[in-house]
Structures are given as structure tokens and as C-alpha cells.
Enzyme design. Structure first.
Site, PDB file in Angstrom:
ATOM      1  N   SER A 159       0.812  -1.229   0.000  1.00 16.95           N
ATOM      2  CA  SER A 159       0.000   0.000   0.000  1.00 16.95           C
ATOM      3  C   SER A 159       0.842   1.273   0.000  1.00 16.95           C
ATOM      4  O   SER A 159       0.425   2.303   0.510  1.00 16.95           O
ATOM      5  CB  SER A 159      -0.962   0.017   1.198  1.00 16.95           C
ATOM      6  OG  SER A 159      -1.903  -1.022   1.084  1.00 16.95           O
ATOM      7  N   ASP A 265       1.300  -6.079 -10.250  1.00 18.61           N
ATOM      8  CA  ASP A 265       1.521  -4.690 -10.649  1.00 18.61           C
ATOM      9  C   ASP A 265       2.722  -4.600 -11.581  1.00 18.61           C
ATOM     10  O   ASP A 265       3.764  -5.231 -11.337  1.00 18.61           O
ATOM     11  CB  ASP A 265       1.757  -3.817  -9.422  1.00 18.61           C
ATOM     12  CG  ASP A 265       0.544  -3.769  -8.500  1.00 18.61           C
ATOM     13  OD1 ASP A 265      -0.567  -4.056  -8.976  1.00 18.61           O
ATOM     14  OD2 ASP A 265       0.717  -3.454  -7.307  1.00 18.61           O
ATOM     15  N   GLU A 279       5.466  -6.027  -8.443  1.00 21.97           N
ATOM     16  CA  GLU A 279       5.200  -6.850  -7.266  1.00 21.97           C
ATOM     17  C   GLU A 279       3.914  -7.635  -7.447  1.00 21.97           C
ATOM     18  O   GLU A 279       3.125  -7.375  -8.360  1.00 21.97           O
ATOM     19  CB  GLU A 279       5.117  -5.992  -6.005  1.00 21.97           C
ATOM     20  CG  GLU A 279       3.999  -4.964  -6.017  1.00 21.97           C
ATOM     21  CD  GLU A 279       3.991  -4.115  -4.755  1.00 21.97           C
ATOM     22  OE1 GLU A 279       3.408  -4.562  -3.758  1.00 21.97           O
ATOM     23  OE2 GLU A 279       4.579  -3.013  -4.785  1.00 21.97           O
ATOM     24  N   GLY A 285      -6.523  -5.275  -1.873  1.00 24.95           N
ATOM     25  CA  GLY A 285      -7.581  -4.500  -1.258  1.00 24.95           C
ATOM     26  C   GLY A 285      -8.929  -4.744  -1.912  1.00 24.95           C
ATOM     27  O   GLY A 285      -9.018  -5.015  -3.110  1.00 24.95           O
TER      28      GLY A 285
END
Length: 315
Positions: A159, A265, A279, A285
């Protein structure tokens, strides 16, 4: 690009038994996890699932001891009390309790950005150049090795927690301060100039990519969870780009030992069009701003059905 989504395997909510929606915990991502968990809890209950909120690993252990848990929807984020690093997966596996997401190996490896990149490199998969900084190591030397611009970020956080953007010499002192406050192993990574792309994985299917266009200079914690002016373009690429991103994301996911569901990602380098892996998130989420629900909606899977599809992988 057409995408074949398999039909639901389970239609009776009773087949899931008593489901613990594991959320919160004690990691740096607690608040995001609580938001995600509340959404999942409400969605499962709306579809008739006997779902119950459980905050953190100790509470989960007590619920299992009490015999009130048949399976776990794990929506904890992060490590050190989060459930994304293989610890809770090992616990549940030892106790024979089914759970969502990647297993012990995939969860532990994907939580560690540096080791994940090392595996990808061994597999011949592309990722930006980087340097490892051990706890208390010389961050300035690592930045000099990688070159500017760069990102300095904890190897085992998500995050964008603790990430520092280093564009010029004046940013280095701030990055050193961030690393000192964190105290753990740091990753210094080349900053790729281009488009940030994310690909959600559901089972063995790569969902349409999302191209993220933040209003600010980069996709930080505020842009991810608080801002309303971040743009999410889905699909994010043309047909050929979608095929390339889907293939690379699936290969990266499998190479990291992951399964079930997750998110990969990437960056698309503006000058060359190359796709580079950043990653893997093994418990992405599920908030109102989150990316996996946005990608699922593109192929006709609403939020509640997405939660169902993730949960049915445990049966």
C-alpha cells in the site's frame, strides 16, 4: 480481447459453512484491511453466506478453538500481524482449515519484494533494476548504484507504506529518514517512466488490465485510498498489450508460487513499450477504491459475485 470466465461451481451458500472474514490485524495496513473486510463481510452475507468478522490472528485462533470456523476469507493485509506473509497460512494449513488466496510459499515470497524479483530474474521475467539495502545499510550508496530517479521502499510492506520518491539529490535525505524510521530491509528500485498497470488474477484467469492515472505525480497511499481524482482506465491497453500483460502477469504469479487470486503490478515503459514487473499482492484491497473489483466489473462480475468466486476456491 474476449475473456472466458468459467461458470460458478457452487450455488448453495450452505456449502461454505461458517466463514470467518479475517480482517484488521496489527500491520501497518490495518485500516485498509478493516475497510476491505467490511465490504467482503456485507457482500457474503447478502448472498446468504454465514459470514462473521474476525479481527486479527489471535481472535481467529480462539474462534477455531471454539469450533465456529469452517473456512477463512483472508483479507488481512501486510506482515507483522497482517495475514499476507505466510504465517496465518501455515497456521490454517496445519489446522486443516481451508482459506482463500495463496499458500505458505506464495504468500511469504510475494510479501518480500526483493526475493520475488530475484525469482523473476531467475525465470527470465523482466523487472526494473534494483539494489537491496540491509537494515541499517547505506541507502545513499544503493541510490547511487541504481541511479536517479528511483524509489526507496520497504521490501516487506504494501500500500505504498514507507515509500520515498527520490528524483534529485534533495530527496535523498528524506529517503534516508524513511529508511531509518522503518528499520527493516529496503529496496531501491529504478523509477520507470511510463504507465502503471495492474492485472488481477482470479483462479487461472487474468482479468482486464487497469491503467492508473493519478492526479499527482505518483500513485501514493493518498491516491490509492483517499483521493477521488485518480483515473482507472479498464482495459488499460490495446488488444495486443492486453495479451502481453495477461501472459506476463500469469507467468509472474505462478513463478512466485501464488494461486487462488491476487494482483500483479507492472509498469509499461513509455520510451520502449516494455512491460516490467513490480510486485504481487496475494490479498489485494477490496475497498471502494480497490482495483480487483474494478477489473472484475469489466467482465460482468459484480463485487458480491467476486467475493463468492474467491471463496469458492476454498471448497
Amino acid at each position: 480481447m474476449s475473456l472466458a470466465v468459467p461458470p460458478l461451481r457452487i450455488t448453495d451458500p450452505a456449502a461454505f459453512g461458517r466463514v470467518a472474514v479475517l480482517m484488521g490485524g496489527t500491520s501497518a495496513e490495518r485500516e485498509v484491511s478493516l475497510q476491505s473486510g467490511q465490504g467482503v463481510l456485507e457482500a457474503l452475507r447478502a448472498r446468504g453466506v454465514d459470514a462473521h468478522a474476525v479481527d486479527g490472528i489471535p481472535a481467529l485462533v480462539e474462534a477455531i478453538r471454539a469450533g465456529t470456523v469452517d473456512r477463512v476469507f483472508n483479507i488481512l493485509h501486510g506482515n507483522r500481524g497482517g495475514g499476507e506473509d505466510g504465517v496465518v497460512q501455515g497456521l490454517l494449513q496445519a489446522l486443516g482449515v481451508p482459506y482463500t488466496g495463496a499458500g505458505v510459499l506464495g504468500s511469504a515470497l510475494a510479501m518480500d519484494k526483493i526475493r520475488t524479483k530475484q525469482v523473476w530474474i531467475a525465470e527470465g521475467l523482466p523487472t526494473p533494476r534494483f539494489a537491496r539495502v540491509p537494515p541499517g545499510g547505506d541507502l545513499r550508496a544503493a541510490i547511487a548504484k541504481v541511479g536517479l530517479p528511483a524509489f526507496a521502499k520497504p521490501s516487506c510492506e504494501g500500500s505504498s507504506v514507507g515509500a520515498a520518491r527520490v528524483v534529485g539529490e534533495g530527496d535523498i535525505a528524506n529517503a534516508v529518514g524513511v529508511a531509518r524510521a522503518y528499520g527493516g530491509e529496503m529496496l531501491v528500485e529504478e523509477m520507470v517512466v511510463g504507465d502503471e498497470i495492474t492485472v488481477a488474477i482470479l483462479g487461472d484467469v487474468a482479468l482486464p488490465s487497469i491503467r492508473i492515472v493519478p492526479a499527482g505525480e505518483w500513485y501514493d497511499y493518498n491516491a490509492k485510498y483517499l483521493a477521488d481524482d485518480t483515473q482507472y482506465l479498464c482495459p488499460g491497453l490495446d488488444e495486443a498489450g492486453e495479451r502481453a500483460a495477461a501472459g506476463l502477469a500469469l507467468a509472474a504469479f505462478v513463478a512466485a508460487g501464488c494461486s487462488g487470486w491476487g494482483r500483479v503490478d507492472l509498469m509499461r515503459e513509455r520510451a520502449t513499450g516494455r512491460l516490467l514487473l513490480l510486485e504481487v499482492n496475494t490479498a489485494p484491497g477490496m475497498t471502494s477504491h480497490s482495483l480487483v473489483p474494478k477489473a472484475a466489473a469489466q467482465v460482468g462480475i459484480d463485487y458480491a459475485e467476486l467475493c463468492w468466486r474467491v471463496l469458492e476456491q476454498t471448497v
